[in-house]
Design a protein around this motif. Structure first.
Motif, PDB file in Angstrom:
ATOM      1  N   UNK A 157       0.887  -1.127  -0.031  1.00  0.00           N
ATOM      2  CA  UNK A 157      -0.116   0.149   0.080  1.00  0.00           C
ATOM      3  C   UNK A 157       1.055   1.127  -0.056  1.00  0.00           C
ATOM      4  N   UNK A 158       1.906   1.284   0.885  1.00  0.00           N
ATOM      5  CA  UNK A 158       2.636   2.343   1.023  1.00  0.00           C
ATOM      6  C   UNK A 158       4.112   1.994   1.244  1.00  0.00           C
ATOM      7  N   UNK A 159       5.062   1.373   0.198  1.00  0.00           N
ATOM      8  CA  UNK A 159       6.377   0.774   0.248  1.00  0.00           C
ATOM      9  C   UNK A 159       6.585   0.857  -1.154  1.00  0.00           C
ATOM     10  N   UNK A 160       7.860   0.883  -1.319  1.00  0.00           N
ATOM     11  CA  UNK A 160       8.650   0.568  -2.747  1.00  0.00           C
ATOM     12  C   UNK A 160       8.157  -0.529  -3.255  1.00  0.00           C
ATOM     13  N   UNK A 161       8.093  -1.748  -2.776  1.00  0.00           N
ATOM     14  CA  UNK A 161       7.382  -2.867  -3.302  1.00  0.00           C
ATOM     15  C   UNK A 161       6.761  -3.972  -2.144  1.00  0.00           C
ATOM     16  N   UNK A 162       6.109  -4.794  -2.711  1.00  0.00           N
ATOM     17  CA  UNK A 162       5.341  -5.753  -1.520  1.00  0.00           C
ATOM     18  C   UNK A 162       5.488  -7.180  -2.356  1.00  0.00           C
ATOM     19  N   UNK A 163       4.593  -7.791  -3.049  1.00  0.00           N
ATOM     20  CA  UNK A 163       4.798  -8.985  -3.779  1.00  0.00           C
ATOM     21  C   UNK A 163       4.880 -10.099  -2.976  1.00  0.00           C
ATOM     22  N   UNK A 164       5.353 -11.241  -3.552  1.00  0.00           N
ATOM     23  CA  UNK A 164       5.550 -12.746  -2.915  1.00  0.00           C
ATOM     24  C   UNK A 164       7.208 -12.457  -2.571  1.00  0.00           C
ATOM     25  N   UNK A 165       7.444 -12.851  -1.186  1.00  0.00           N
ATOM     26  CA  UNK A 165       8.752 -12.980  -0.774  1.00  0.00           C
ATOM     27  C   UNK A 165       8.846 -14.667  -0.536  1.00  0.00           C
ATOM     28  N   UNK A 166       9.945 -15.210  -0.950  1.00  0.00           N
ATOM     29  CA  UNK A 166      10.257 -16.284  -0.832  1.00  0.00           C
ATOM     30  C   UNK A 166      11.498 -17.005  -0.201  1.00  0.00           C
ATOM     31  N   UNK A 167      11.732 -17.913   0.604  1.00  0.00           N
ATOM     32  CA  UNK A 167      13.112 -18.134   1.243  1.00  0.00           C
ATOM     33  C   UNK A 167      13.741 -19.110   0.291  1.00  0.00           C
ATOM     34  N   UNK A 168      13.010 -19.756  -0.339  1.00  0.00           N
ATOM     35  CA  UNK A 168      13.564 -20.797  -1.260  1.00  0.00           C
ATOM     36  C   UNK A 168      12.635 -20.609  -2.635  1.00  0.00           C
ATOM     37  N   UNK A 169      13.426 -21.492  -3.550  1.00  0.00           N
ATOM     38  CA  UNK A 169      12.613 -21.527  -5.056  1.00  0.00           C
ATOM     39  C   UNK A 169      11.324 -22.586  -4.866  1.00  0.00           C
ATOM     40  N   UNK A 170      10.007 -21.954  -4.961  1.00  0.00           N
ATOM     41  CA  UNK A 170       9.225 -22.935  -4.839  1.00  0.00           C
ATOM     42  C   UNK A 170       8.516 -23.598  -6.140  1.00  0.00           C
ATOM     43  N   UNK A 171       8.117 -24.798  -6.396  1.00  0.00           N
ATOM     44  CA  UNK A 171       7.538 -25.486  -7.509  1.00  0.00           C
ATOM     45  C   UNK A 171       6.381 -24.541  -8.020  1.00  0.00           C
ATOM     46  N   UNK A 172       6.513 -24.346  -9.484  1.00  0.00           N
ATOM     47  CA  UNK A 172       5.331 -23.474  -9.893  1.00  0.00           C
ATOM     48  C   UNK A 172       4.024 -23.787  -9.547  1.00  0.00           C
ATOM     49  N   UNK A 173       3.720 -25.210  -9.565  1.00  0.00           N
ATOM     50  CA  UNK A 173       2.298 -25.573  -9.015  1.00  0.00           C
ATOM     51  C   UNK A 173       1.798 -24.993  -7.571  1.00  0.00           C
ATOM     52  N   UNK A 174       3.001 -24.932  -6.750  1.00  0.00           N
ATOM     53  CA  UNK A 174       2.502 -24.371  -5.373  1.00  0.00           C
ATOM     54  C   UNK A 174       2.148 -22.968  -5.616  1.00  0.00           C
ATOM     55  N   UNK A 175       3.001 -22.154  -6.451  1.00  0.00           N
ATOM     56  CA  UNK A 175       2.653 -20.776  -6.626  1.00  0.00           C
ATOM     57  C   UNK A 175       1.482 -20.567  -7.137  1.00  0.00           C
ATOM     58  N   UNK A 176       1.079 -21.286  -8.266  1.00  0.00           N
ATOM     59  CA  UNK A 176      -0.179 -21.436  -8.998  1.00  0.00           C
ATOM     60  C   UNK A 176      -1.353 -21.412  -7.817  1.00  0.00           C
ATOM     61  N   UNK A 177      -1.090 -22.611  -7.092  1.00  0.00           N
ATOM     62  CA  UNK A 177      -2.102 -22.653  -6.138  1.00  0.00           C
ATOM     63  C   UNK A 177      -2.331 -21.468  -5.056  1.00  0.00           C
ATOM     64  N   UNK A 178      -1.152 -20.941  -4.721  1.00  0.00           N
ATOM     65  CA  UNK A 178      -1.187 -19.798  -3.868  1.00  0.00           C
ATOM     66  C   UNK A 178      -1.956 -18.209  -4.342  1.00  0.00           C
ATOM     67  N   UNK A 179      -1.547 -18.287  -5.744  1.00  0.00           N
ATOM     68  CA  UNK A 179      -2.347 -17.130  -6.616  1.00  0.00           C
ATOM     69  C   UNK A 179      -3.918 -17.687  -6.645  1.00  0.00           C
ATOM     70  N   UNK A 180      -4.550 -18.784  -6.949  1.00  0.00           N
ATOM     71  CA  UNK A 180      -5.521 -19.129  -7.002  1.00  0.00           C
ATOM     72  C   UNK A 180      -6.321 -19.054  -5.541  1.00  0.00           C
ATOM     73  N   UNK A 181      -5.601 -19.207  -4.527  1.00  0.00           N
ATOM     74  CA  UNK A 181      -6.211 -19.059  -3.260  1.00  0.00           C
ATOM     75  C   UNK A 181      -6.353 -17.408  -2.979  1.00  0.00           C
TER      76      UNK A 181
END
Length: 301
Positions: free
Chosen positions: A56-80
C-alpha cells in the motif's frame, strides 16, 4: 498470523513496516513447510475500497520466498488469493515486485506465474544498483566523477552517518531542499517521521558536510541484511558545483563494505510524471550503477 524471515527478510513485508503503511485492512498469506513448520513464502495485500494493493505504501510488496518454490505451489497460492478476493467482492489487484537484482530467481519465477494467471505488466521502471565488492568504487566510476570526488575531498567535505538522529532536523532539511528545487514531496513528512522514529535501525541517515553544515543528505533503508536503499537523497543548491552527491554515494558504498552489505540500490530515475530522467540515469551509470527492471502487475477479476 504474520510471518517473519528475520534479518534475511525484506523490511517492507515485515510486521513492523506493514503496520505503519496505513490504516487500511490488510490480508496476509503465507506458505508453511509442513516438515519444519517454518514459513517459506509470504505476501500481504492492503484493501482500499474494492481493490487490493501489494504494497500500500512502500517501494514494493509482492511475494517473498526463502527458497525456490515449485510452479504448481505458486499457482495454488495465486488461486487461493483470487478466491479470497472473490469472496470479499474485490474487483482488482495490483502487485509491485522488488527490483530483479534483489532476488533474481524468485522475481523471475513469480513473474512467470503471474503472467500465466492472466496478470498484465503495468509499469517497468529501471533501477540502478551497485554490486558491493572489496574494490574501491573509484575503479568503476567514470573519470569525471572521480575528479568531482577529489574536488570534494580537497574542499574539506566529509561523509558521516548521523548516529544521534534528530528526525525533525532531517525532515526540515529534506523539505527545504525539495522546495528549493521545486520538486514535490515523495512521502508525507508525518510518514517519514514515523519511519525514522519507530525504526531508526532500518532507516539510517547519512550526510556530507562542510564545517558542520550539510551539503547533501540521504535517508536510506536497510531493506534486508544484505541490501541498502538510497531512498531520499537531497543536496544544497549552493554546494552543487562541488558535487557532494558523488561523495555521498561513495561514502554509502564504503559503509556497505564495512557492514557486509552486498547491494546498494540507487533507485529509479523518474521525473514527477514518472518519465525517465536522462541526466540522472547518466549520473548513476557514471557512478558504476547497473540497470535492473522493477515490474508492477495488475489483474481485474
Amino acid at each position: 498470523m504474520l510471518t517473519s524471515f528475520g534479518a534475511s527478510g525484506f523490511l517492507y513485508n515485515d510486521d513492523r513496516h506493514l503496520r505503519i503503511q496505513g490504516n487500511q485492512v490488510f490480508h496476509h498469506f503465507c506458505i508453511i513447510d509442513q516438515q519444519t513448520g517454518q514459513p517459506v513464502a509470504r505476501c500481504t495485500f492492503f484493501q482500499q475500497s474494492s481493490r487490493w494493493y501489494s504494497p500500500f505504501s512502500a517501494p514494493f510488496g509482492s511475494l517473498e520466498c526463502t527458497i525456490l518454490l515449485p510452479g504448481q505451489v505458486l499457482d495454488a497460492l495465486i488461486e487461493r488469493i483470487e478466491s479470497e478476493m472473490r469472496t470479499l467482492a474485490i474487483d482488482a489487484v495490483s502487485v509491485k515486485q522488488p527490483p530483479d537484482c534483489y532476488a533474481p530467481e524468485q522475481t523471475t519465477l513469480f513473474m512467470e506465474r503471474l503472467l500465466k494467471k492472466g496478470f498484465r505488466i503495468t509499469s517497468a521502471p529501471v533501477v540502478y544498483y551497485l554490486p558491493v565488492t572489496s574494490d574501491d568504487l573509484r575503479t568503476r566510476m567514470a573519470a569525471q566523477e572521480v575528479r568531482r570526488l577529489q574536488k570534494s575531498e580537497r574542499a574539506g567535505f566529509t561523509f558521516r552517518q548521523l548516529t544521534e538522529l534528530q528526525p525533525d532536523q532531517v525532515i526540515a532539511y529534506w523539505q527545504q531542499r525539495r522546495a528549493e528545487q521545486r520538486y514535490p514531496l515523495t512521502i508525507a513528512p508525518e510518514q517519514l517521521r514515523l519511519l525514522l522514529t519507530e525504526m531508526p535501525d532500518r532507516f539510517p541517515v547519512f550526510v556530507v558536510e562542510s564545517d558542520g553544515e550539510w551539503a547533501a543528505m540521504s535517508v536510506c533503508v536497510r531493506v534486508s541484511a544484505s541490501i541498502l536503499y538510497h531512498f531520499l537523497p537531497v543536496d544544497t543548491g549552493r554546494y552543487r558545483s562541488v558535487s557532494p552527491m558523488v561523495m555521498l554515494i561513495h561514502g554509502l558504498y564504503q559503509y556497505c563494505q564495512q557492514q557486509g552489505i552486498r547491494l546498494l540500490d540507487l533507485g529509479v530515475s523518474l521525473d514527477d510524471h514518472r518519465q525517465p530522467k536522462p541526466g540522472l540515469i547518466r549520473f548513476k551509470r557514471n557512478m558504476g550503477g547497473l540497470p535492473s527492471p522493477k515490474l508492477s502487475f495488475e489483474k481485474w477479476l
